[in-house]
Motif scaffolding. Structure first.
Motif, PDB file in Angstrom:
ATOM      1  N   THR A  18       2.000  -4.449  -1.723  1.00 47.57           N
ATOM      2  CA  THR A  18       1.601  -4.329  -0.317  1.00 47.57           C
ATOM      3  C   THR A  18       0.081  -4.228  -0.192  1.00 47.57           C
ATOM      4  O   THR A  18      -0.515  -4.723   0.745  1.00 47.57           O
ATOM      5  N   HIS A 114      -2.689   6.661  -1.816  1.00 52.42           N
ATOM      6  CA  HIS A 114      -2.060   7.977  -1.727  1.00 52.42           C
ATOM      7  C   HIS A 114      -1.295   8.339  -2.996  1.00 52.42           C
ATOM      8  O   HIS A 114      -0.749   9.426  -3.088  1.00 52.42           O
ATOM      9  N   LYS A 126      -7.765  -3.616  -5.494  1.00 53.71           N
ATOM     10  CA  LYS A 126      -7.456  -4.572  -4.425  1.00 53.71           C
ATOM     11  C   LYS A 126      -8.719  -5.356  -4.097  1.00 53.71           C
ATOM     12  O   LYS A 126      -9.837  -4.862  -4.266  1.00 53.71           O
ATOM     13  N   ASP A 286      -7.875   7.103  -0.652  1.00 55.56           N
ATOM     14  CA  ASP A 286      -8.975   6.168  -0.409  1.00 55.56           C
ATOM     15  C   ASP A 286      -9.472   6.195   1.032  1.00 55.56           C
ATOM     16  O   ASP A 286     -10.249   5.327   1.439  1.00 55.56           O
ATOM     17  N   ASP A 288      -8.087   5.711   4.017  1.00 60.09           N
ATOM     18  CA  ASP A 288      -7.679   4.815   5.106  1.00 60.09           C
ATOM     19  C   ASP A 288      -6.532   5.376   5.946  1.00 60.09           C
ATOM     20  O   ASP A 288      -6.251   4.876   7.023  1.00 60.09           O
ATOM     21  N   GLU A 371       3.197   2.836  10.890  1.00 58.92           N
ATOM     22  CA  GLU A 371       3.855   4.148  10.917  1.00 58.92           C
ATOM     23  C   GLU A 371       3.459   5.002   9.718  1.00 58.92           C
ATOM     24  O   GLU A 371       3.677   6.204   9.723  1.00 58.92           O
ATOM     25  N   SER A 372       2.904   4.370   8.694  1.00 61.28           N
ATOM     26  CA  SER A 372       2.580   5.065   7.452  1.00 61.28           C
ATOM     27  C   SER A 372       1.212   5.754   7.545  1.00 61.28           C
ATOM     28  O   SER A 372       0.445   5.744   6.596  1.00 61.28           O
ATOM     29  N   LYS A 383      -7.478  -0.055   7.635  1.00 66.08           N
ATOM     30  CA  LYS A 383      -7.181   1.126   8.412  1.00 66.08           C
ATOM     31  C   LYS A 383      -8.236   2.166   8.080  1.00 66.08           C
ATOM     32  O   LYS A 383      -8.890   2.077   7.049  1.00 66.08           O
ATOM     33  N   ARG A 491      13.737  -0.869   3.893  1.00 63.42           N
ATOM     34  CA  ARG A 491      12.699  -1.648   3.214  1.00 63.42           C
ATOM     35  C   ARG A 491      12.418  -1.053   1.854  1.00 63.42           C
ATOM     36  O   ARG A 491      12.419   0.179   1.694  1.00 63.42           O
ATOM     37  N   SER A 493       9.647  -0.286  -0.969  1.00 65.94           N
ATOM     38  CA  SER A 493       8.194  -0.124  -1.013  1.00 65.94           C
ATOM     39  C   SER A 493       7.557  -1.141  -1.946  1.00 65.94           C
ATOM     40  O   SER A 493       8.131  -1.527  -2.962  1.00 65.94           O
ATOM     41  N   ARG A 503      12.796   2.935   1.731  1.00 64.92           N
ATOM     42  CA  ARG A 503      12.401   3.597   2.969  1.00 64.92           C
ATOM     43  C   ARG A 503      13.408   3.262   4.074  1.00 64.92           C
ATOM     44  O   ARG A 503      13.785   2.101   4.238  1.00 64.92           O
ATOM     45  N   TYR A 505      13.667   3.626   8.142  1.00 65.89           N
ATOM     46  CA  TYR A 505      12.905   3.925   9.341  1.00 65.89           C
ATOM     47  C   TYR A 505      13.877   4.021  10.507  1.00 65.89           C
ATOM     48  O   TYR A 505      14.699   3.123  10.707  1.00 65.89           O
TER      49      TYR A 505
HETATM   50  C1  VG1 Z   1       2.840   1.589   2.121  1.00 65.65           C
HETATM   51  C2  VG1 Z   1       2.991   1.680   3.624  1.00 65.65           C
HETATM   52  C3  VG1 Z   1       2.237   0.552   4.294  1.00 65.65           C
HETATM   53  C4  VG1 Z   1       0.763   0.589   3.862  1.00 65.65           C
HETATM   54  C5  VG1 Z   1       0.686   0.555   2.347  1.00 65.65           C
HETATM   55  C6  VG1 Z   1      -0.726   0.710   1.843  1.00 65.65           C
HETATM   56  O1  VG1 Z   1       3.394   0.390   1.647  1.00 65.65           O
HETATM   57  O2  VG1 Z   1       4.348   1.653   3.987  1.00 65.65           O
HETATM   58  O3  VG1 Z   1       2.369   0.655   5.684  1.00 65.65           O
HETATM   59  O4  VG1 Z   1       0.056  -0.491   4.397  1.00 65.65           O
HETATM   60  O5  VG1 Z   1       1.463   1.618   1.788  1.00 65.65           O
HETATM   61  O6  VG1 Z   1      -1.275   1.901   2.298  1.00 65.65           O
HETATM   62  P1  VG1 Z   1       4.859   0.320   0.995  1.00 65.65           P
HETATM   63  O7  VG1 Z   1       5.025  -1.096   0.561  1.00 65.65           O
HETATM   64  O8  VG1 Z   1       4.887   1.303  -0.120  1.00 65.65           O
HETATM   65  O9  VG1 Z   1       5.817   0.722   2.071  1.00 65.65           O
HETATM   66  V1  VG1 Z   1      -2.456   2.643   1.391  1.00 65.65           V
HETATM   67  O10 VG1 Z   1      -3.023   3.932   2.219  1.00 65.65           O
HETATM   68  O11 VG1 Z   1      -1.698   2.728  -0.014  1.00 65.65           O
HETATM   69  O12 VG1 Z   1      -3.670   1.503   1.103  1.00 65.65           O
END
Ligand code: VG1
Ligand code: CO
Length: 550
Positions: A18, A114, A126, A286, A288, A371-372, A383, A491, A493, A503, A505
């Motif tokens: 992601t 996170h 990234k 990080d 965001d 939502e995250s 973000k 979904r 992750s 996850r 929702y």
């Molecule tokens: C999660 C969140 C997604 C967010 C991504 C990166 O992805 O659900 O909304 O954009 O983390 O956030 P996933 O695929 O685990 O659901 V961050 O703060 O890690 O850059």
């Protein structure tokens, strides 16, 4: 400088998820692992002459070492200059801003966001393109393809570079009369200036001087230095209003995820009954993500986005209104209701910030959110945690209302999209896949079925057609939509590094203000039961409760 072409063997697991490539530190420490990925990226990008690269990270374990490798490889792959955040530190939104402000070719952010840090934790990388936003799938897919067949990478013989002292270091290039420059920058000032240009700092300063008590928790992660500059130096907050603002390589042993589970220390302060402060906020590894808390009150990120959109004109940067809004598919529809009232477009994209970039570049949307705990605007292409905190403070300073009062008034006007996410972390991949397969096998039989007070209207696997570049992204999450507008989304992750994270929702619309005070878990109890029934999650995974509820 000499360029050394080093033979290498491909790895099969370098597929960006992601948000970039995330793996355990131990995996990144394997021979040539980082180098292979970086070379695959450079080969995909086709670096032009005079290209400038931004590099920084969230300060987690392995950050400094990885930066040295990337500098050396950038020098061997055609970049003439690398901009580094001092100490190798750049928050994700600050990196996005630096890329945009200095009009660089792109940038690399070293972070697993996170996810936990330290030697036993996660590392990540990234790539952001010249607009400051995450590389689109077209690029990440090609990087993955290249990483599977890579046979060599190019690196230079540069000595270790000082990344702690602001200023420039020049090296003779591989070709005569070419130079390669490493420039260490103070990205905190750039970012703080940007924030000051967007928000009414005078009003926020007055609010903080008026006895309004706040606490910002940087969770031992990257936003600490930014928060000190912005809140203490520029807004006159007391140092007491900050906590965990010294970045550490393992985030103080914690999980730098700003939610009700992991930001436990802050949550305790903000839910201390009469002793609770007026405002609490936290950001992630990080920088965001953001969590917003009022006195004994939690704001769901989906509601936060809706409130910011509804009140945008109170903030100097958005005083003339916003062009449109976008939210990721699993994010609640609360912001759509605001957009409808403002008569502006709202877009629904797949999870991940990379899908917002095109819409912002085309001027179609100003505010975006997930939502995250992710919210931001077109001031950057990521973000932005501190931006959301400042936005809230600006709104509170103008409205002179508590966080809870702002939310209650918002629900009264728009109704409440009651919302919750249940995460089941680190379950065996096979078990997770069997849950998804089981739900998919019911796609044709579910529509029309009645579950208690709900009737299924339709279910599908979400596909996104980008209205700007026409690209299509399939398999972005299973939606079960009910006739009354409620829905359940399932979904897997794309950021976890251990087994699979599933996850769920949950969302239900509540127009009746007499029920707006209800706890989301209580209000959604029936939906939760339906989700478990449709997915057979307990039976298939042996898990009886979620790991994290937000
Ligand atoms: C999660 C969140 C997604 C967010 C991504 C990166 O992805 O659900 O909304 O954009 O983390 O956030 P996933 O695929 O685990 O659901 V961050 O703060 O890690 O850059
Ligand atoms: Co993050």
């Amino acid at each position: 400088m000499k360029i050394i072409v080093t033979p290498s063997q491909p790895y099969s697991d370098q597929k960006p998820g992601t948000s970039g490539l995330r793996k355990k530190v131990k995996i990144f420490q394997q021979e040539h692992y980082l180098e292979n990925f970086v070379q695959s990226l450079f080969d995909t990008l086709v670096v032009p002459n005079d290209a400038v690269l931004v590099v920084g990270g969230d300060g987690r374990y392995h950050n400094r070492q990885a930066i040295q490798t990337i500098i050396s490889m950038a020098a061997a792959n055609g970049f003439t200059r690398v901009l580094i955040g001092q100490g190798g530190i750049l928050s994700t939104p600050a990196a996005s801003h630096v890329i945009r402000k200095y009009k660089t070719f792109g940038g690399m952010v070293l972070s697993a966001s996170h996810n936990q840090g330290g030697i036993h934790g996660d590392f990540g990388i990234k790539y952001n393109i010249g607009n400051g936003g995450p590389a689109p799938e077209k690029i990440t897919d090609e990087v993955f393809a290249k990483s599977k067949v890579i046979a060599e990478y190019k690196i230079s013989d540069l000595p270790l570079v000082d990344i702690d002292t602001i200023g420039e270091t020049q090296f003779a290039g591989a070709v005569s009369d070419q130079t390669f420059t490493v420039q260490v920058i103070d990205a905190v000032q750039d970012y703080a200036d940007l924030m000051q240009s967007l928000f009414d700092f005078k009003a926020i300063r007055q609010l903080l001087a008026s006895g309004f008590e706040m606490k910002f928790d940087a969770m031992h992660a990257v936003t600490g230095p930014y928060a000190k500059e912005i809140f203490v130096n520029r807004l006159g907050a007391s140092t007491d209003s900050l906590m965990n603002c010294e970045p550490s390589e393992d985030f103080g042993g914690g999980h730098p995820d700003p939610n009700l589970t992991y930001a436990e220390e802050l949550v305790k302060i903000m839910f201390a009954g009469e002793n609770a402060l007026d405002f609490g906020a936290a950001s992630d590894g990080d920088g965001d993500r953001n969590m917003i808390l009022g006195q004994n009150f939690f704001v769901t990120p989906s509601d936060s986005l809706a409130v910011l959109a509804a009140n945008a004109t109170l903030v100097p940067a958005y005083k003339n209104g916003i062009a449109g809004v976008a939210r990721s598919m699993p994010t609640s529809g609360a912001v759509d209701r605001v957009a409808a009232k403002l008569n502006i477009p709202s877009f629904e994209t797949p999870t991940g910030w990379k899908f917002f970039g095109n819409l912002m570049d085309a001027g179609q949307v100003t505010l975006c959110g997930e939502e995250s705990f992710g919210t931001s605007s077109s001031h950057v292409r990521e973000k932005d945690g501190l931006w959301a905190v400042l936005f809230w403070l600006n709104v509170i300073a103008v409205k002179q209302m508590s966080v809870e009062a702002i939310l209650k008034a918002h629900w009264l006007e728009y109704g409440r999209n009651v919302y919750s996410r249940h995460d089941y972390e680190a379950i065996p991949t096979e078990a997770a896949n069997s849950v998804i397969a089981h739900i998919k096998s019911q796609f044709s039989s579910l529509p029309g079925q009645v579950f208690g007070s709900y009737t299924v209207k339709l279910c599908d696997d979400f596909s996104y057609h980008d209205p700007i570049d026409g690209s299509v992204s399939n398999n972005q999450g299973i939606r079960v939509l009910f006739t009354d507008g409620s829905r359940i989304v399932f979904r897997l992750s794309g950021t976890g590094t251990e087994g699979a994270t599933l996850r769920i929702y949950l969302e239900a619309y509540e127009p009746d203000s007499a029920k707006h005070h209800l706890d989301a878990q209580v209000a959604l109890a029936e939906m939760i039961r339906i989700a478990l029934q449709i997915s057979q999650l307990v039976e298939k995974t042996g898990r009886v409760a979620p790991t994290v509820i937000t």
